[in-house]
Write an enzyme that holds these catalytic residues in place. Sequence first.
Site, mmCIF file in Angstrom:
data_model
loop_
_atom_site.group_PDB
_atom_site.id
_atom_site.type_symbol
_atom_site.label_atom_id
_atom_site.label_comp_id
_atom_site.label_asym_id
_atom_site.label_seq_id
_atom_site.Cartn_x
_atom_site.Cartn_y
_atom_site.Cartn_z
ATOM 1 N N GLU A 109 0.841 -1.205 0.027
ATOM 2 C CA GLU A 109 -0.101 0.124 -0.043
ATOM 3 C C GLU A 109 0.937 1.286 0.222
ATOM 4 O OE1 GLU A 109 -2.815 -0.477 3.504
ATOM 5 O OE2 GLU A 109 -3.530 -2.105 2.387
ATOM 6 N N HIS A 168 -7.620 1.325 2.022
ATOM 7 C CA HIS A 168 -7.627 0.782 3.551
ATOM 8 C C HIS A 168 -8.317 1.948 4.505
ATOM 9 C CE1 HIS A 168 -4.736 -1.874 6.209
ATOM 10 N NE2 HIS A 168 -5.922 -1.703 7.066
#
Length: 473
Positions: free
Chosen positions: A321, A351
Amino acid sequence: MAQAQNISNAHPSGDSQRHLSVSTSPTAAFQSPLSSFGGALARRGVPKQLKPFNTQDIKILLLENVNQSGKDILTAQGYQVEALKTSLPEDQLIEKIRRLTQYRDVHVIGIRSKTKLNEKVLKEAKNLLVIGCFCIGTNQVNLEYAARHGIAVFNSPFANSRSVAELVIAEIITLARQLGDRSNEMHRGAWNKVSSKCWEIRGKTLGIVGYGHIGSQLSVLAEAMGMNVIYYDVVSLMALGTARQVPTLTSLLNQADFVTLHVPELPETKNMISAAQLAEMKDGSYLINASRGTVVDIPALINAMRSGKIAGAALDVFPTEPRANGDYFNNSLNGWDEDLRSLNNIILTPHIGGSTEEAQRAIGIEVGDALVRYINQGVTIGSVNMPEVNLRSLTSEESDYARVIFIHQNVPGVLRRVNEILGEHNVDKQISDSRGDCAYLMADVSNVQTSDLRDILENLEALSSRILTRVLY
Ligand SMILES: NC(=O)c1ccc[n+]([C@@H]2O[C@H](COP(=O)([O-])OP(=O)(O)OC[C@H]3O[C@@H](n4cnc5c(N)ncnc54)[C@H](O)[C@@H]3O)[C@@H](O)[C@H]2O)c1
Ligand SMILES: O=C(O)CC[C@@H](O)C(=O)O
């Protein structure tokens, strides 16, 4: 009690910097919220703050924009708190810890899901006492290494569960009605009114993989919206409402119209949903992953969506990420990011499952309190890598007392040696527990003077089994 000077918090590295000067002037009263001893505490008076140091000497590095509620709790104690908005990659974190004196002796690191506290990083933080994960997941920390080096780790096990469950409910409807695509089309100026392959969720089957804090909350919400719920978990768990546990993942995949994943990141859950499992899902079904990015084999999902086998997907988590807001989500991260972005009926979110005001505030308070309790009183209740140990707090009416904490290797004969040392004093109460290779002993000793404390510390430090000794008073 006469006040001792320069009693050290000894640490495995034996680093000379590990000396904290002594003060007993509390900067804020610490109210222990511990339930098991709460009644006794309330009757016996205000818990005494235990600290063989000026609270101002405690250095805390917070990364990843930890909520203000957590920062407030830590700063109210007088600790030095440095808060960064982003996470730092391994090399930059190591560099910061090595180069900058203000971090080299950092006692506490607070993170969320992104900062990797692996062995390489932890090795550099030689004064580290405790890590706070201001989130649920603790897979980003080498828990075993931390325990072996006397570093306790705390998290917030369920303060954001409801937020994740609500997000998943929103995604189920969004996928069933292709809302993301319709909205994108309108943003591009295109009117495209369709009902083909758009569905109500009433009467559809939701398959929940992992029926823990999040999965079970979601189960209740989904039933309230008229869905049938089945779940698969490695342990046998009581069903809420009319949900039904199924014996195998295959059985769940064969029956569910929507499959949602709520398992932790573990070796067993890596690529838990790959080509074979996608093939077992119903034609035109949907997949949601708000657990960890490694749980789904994303290239296999891309293929299954291109073929039409899977009608839609929502992904909140990814194997790699971006580090911070504003960073790109493109092929430089995972190699397939642009293929993913090109699919229809796929919701991609950064997220944010637990990212609500309510959840972040509650997490800040829970983890902040746990850190203060550990720093000031040595209490490990809620730790994810140490045995959970607590004693009734000493109160301000009890003078000439000290709390001795001895974290040691879980090997035979240690307690006898420790008690030979403590036995020369009046041990008022004592508790000890172990978890794997690590054991934690807490003892409250009365009628002790400065010289006694120094002796106790030195004698415990001389034991070959010792990992970390703290004397708090
Ligand atoms: N997207 C987000 O922002 C966000 C927020 C919170 C949590 N999470 C992730 O969600 C995960 C689940 O959270 P939770 O609070 O419900 O955890 P939990 O520990 O309460 O529940 C996890 C459940 O998964 C089960 N499980 C473990 N291995 C399994 C396997 N191989 N197969 C089937 N079941 C298995 C466990 O028995 C347990 O019941 C967390 O570990 C975290 O990684 C993500
Ligand atoms: O806030 C975060 O970074 C993590 C959220 C979530 O994945 C968790 O583990 O609680």
